[in-house]
Write a protein that holds these residues in place. Structure first.
Motif, PDB file in Angstrom:
ATOM      1  N   SER A   1     -20.914  55.483  18.446  1.00 20.65           N
ATOM      2  CA  SER A   1     -22.370  55.456  18.490  1.00 20.65           C
ATOM      3  C   SER A   1     -22.836  56.712  19.204  1.00 20.65           C
ATOM      4  O   SER A   1     -22.071  57.361  19.917  1.00 20.65           O
ATOM      5  CB  SER A   1     -22.880  54.208  19.208  1.00 20.65           C
TER       6      SER A   1
ATOM      7  N   GLY B   1     -28.066  47.835  16.584  1.00 21.00           N
ATOM      8  CA  GLY B   1     -26.702  48.272  16.831  1.00 21.00           C
ATOM      9  C   GLY B   1     -25.667  47.385  16.162  1.00 21.00           C
ATOM     10  O   GLY B   1     -24.503  47.769  16.015  1.00 21.00           O
ATOM     11  N   ARG B   2     -26.077  46.195  15.741  1.00 24.22           N
ATOM     12  CA  ARG B   2     -25.157  45.264  15.083  1.00 24.22           C
ATOM     13  C   ARG B   2     -25.161  45.410  13.561  1.00 24.22           C
ATOM     14  O   ARG B   2     -24.393  44.747  12.869  1.00 24.22           O
ATOM     15  CB  ARG B   2     -25.558  43.819  15.433  1.00 24.22           C
TER      16      ARG B   2
ATOM     17  N   GLN C   1     -23.424  47.899  19.785  1.00 26.68           N
ATOM     18  CA  GLN C   1     -22.702  48.332  18.586  1.00 26.68           C
ATOM     19  C   GLN C   1     -21.205  48.090  18.742  1.00 26.68           C
ATOM     20  O   GLN C   1     -20.494  47.896  17.768  1.00 26.68           O
ATOM     21  CB  GLN C   1     -22.975  49.813  18.321  1.00 26.68           C
TER      22      GLN C   1
END
Length: 266
Positions: free
Chosen positions: A78, A98-99, A153
């Motif tokens: 990320s 972030g998922r 993430q």
């Protein structure tokens, strides 16, 4: 872990930095330093796969970065970029994004994703901002939200492109603390570009110095001080002091003073 092998990088076939051989290890905060135009951002973009190397390779956990798909890269890394646009959404929604890489079709967030988002917000100390809009909170709070998104993430590698730029002193201090926590407590590989040499030396586990078209130095802050090259590279004399039991670094202009300030795309 990231490893570079005989890496030469630049634009349109014109090299900026040549023959970089180094490793960025998990559980460590590594700072990339150098004068304007030395290739810091170019290196970061190459490590991320945004730029293709002119020569050599970037290995992610032993696998060539060029062989990884976009989704595979998103699961592993990320980034928080300096020129990142501020979105018009709530902090919770921003961190939840972030998922996205982990969702299968249809793209619907699960209970698991929302719980991980809440956990990331709490870890960054901004759970009370969950319902606030990203474009209505302070710069320091936005940087914490970005770090929360990186944590949510759940990739092993986090890139930070001058995240402390334009923040006040207290926010900068807290940002470095949060970045170190990502490395030390979450065991992530955290790679940060910085223009603040004393802050970098005080907070980094490792430093990488780009100078004169090459990787000029690689080692710990203590080894950098012992090498006595700060005046040669930055035009600054570094003084190490112990203040309240902690190492602090001060600097004075050296004989060959350079501009270790400002911002540059390289």
């Amino acid at each position: 872990m990231i490893e570079t092998r005989d890496l030469t990088l630049g634009y349109d076939g014109n090299s900026v930095v040549q023959d970089i051989n180094t490793k960025f290890e998990s559980g460590k905060l590594t700072l990339i330093l150098g004068l304007n135009g030395s290739g810091k951002s170019t290196l970061l973009k190459t490590l991320m796969g945004i730029l293709k190397p002119i020569d050599g390779s970037v290995l992610i956990d032993g696998e060539n970065l060029e062989n990884l798909s976009i989704q595979q890269r998103a699961k592993k890394m990320s980034a928080i970029m300096q020129s990142q646009k501020v979105p018009s959404m709530s902090v919770f929604q921003y961190v939840l994004h972030g998922r996205f890489h982990d969702l299968s079709w249809p793209r619907r967030y699960r209970k698991k994703d929302r719980l991980l988002t809440l956990k990331a917000l709490k870890a960054m100390g901004i759970e009370e901002l969950a319902d606030c809009r990203m474009d209505e909170i302070s710069g320091g709070q936005r940087q914490k939200a970005s770090l929360a998104q990186a944590l949510c993430q759940d990739g092993d590698i986090v890139f930070l492109d001058e995240p402390a730029a334009y923040l006040d002193a207290a926010s900068q201090f807290d940002l470095y603390k949060k970045a170190k926590n990502l490395a030390h407590k979450q065991k992530k590989t955290v790679i940060m570009i910085s223009h603040d040499l004393p802050a970098a030396l005080e907070n980094a586990d490792e430093v990488r110095i780009l100078h004169q078209g090459k990787l000029y130095f690689s080692g710990t802050p203590e080894e950098f001080i012992q090498a006595d090259i700060s005046s040669e590279v930055f035009g600054l004399e570094i003084i190490e002091e112990m203040i309240q039991g902690k190492k602090r670094y001060l600097y004075l202009p050296g004989e060959n003073q350079n501009q270790f300030a400002g911002h540059n795309e390289n």
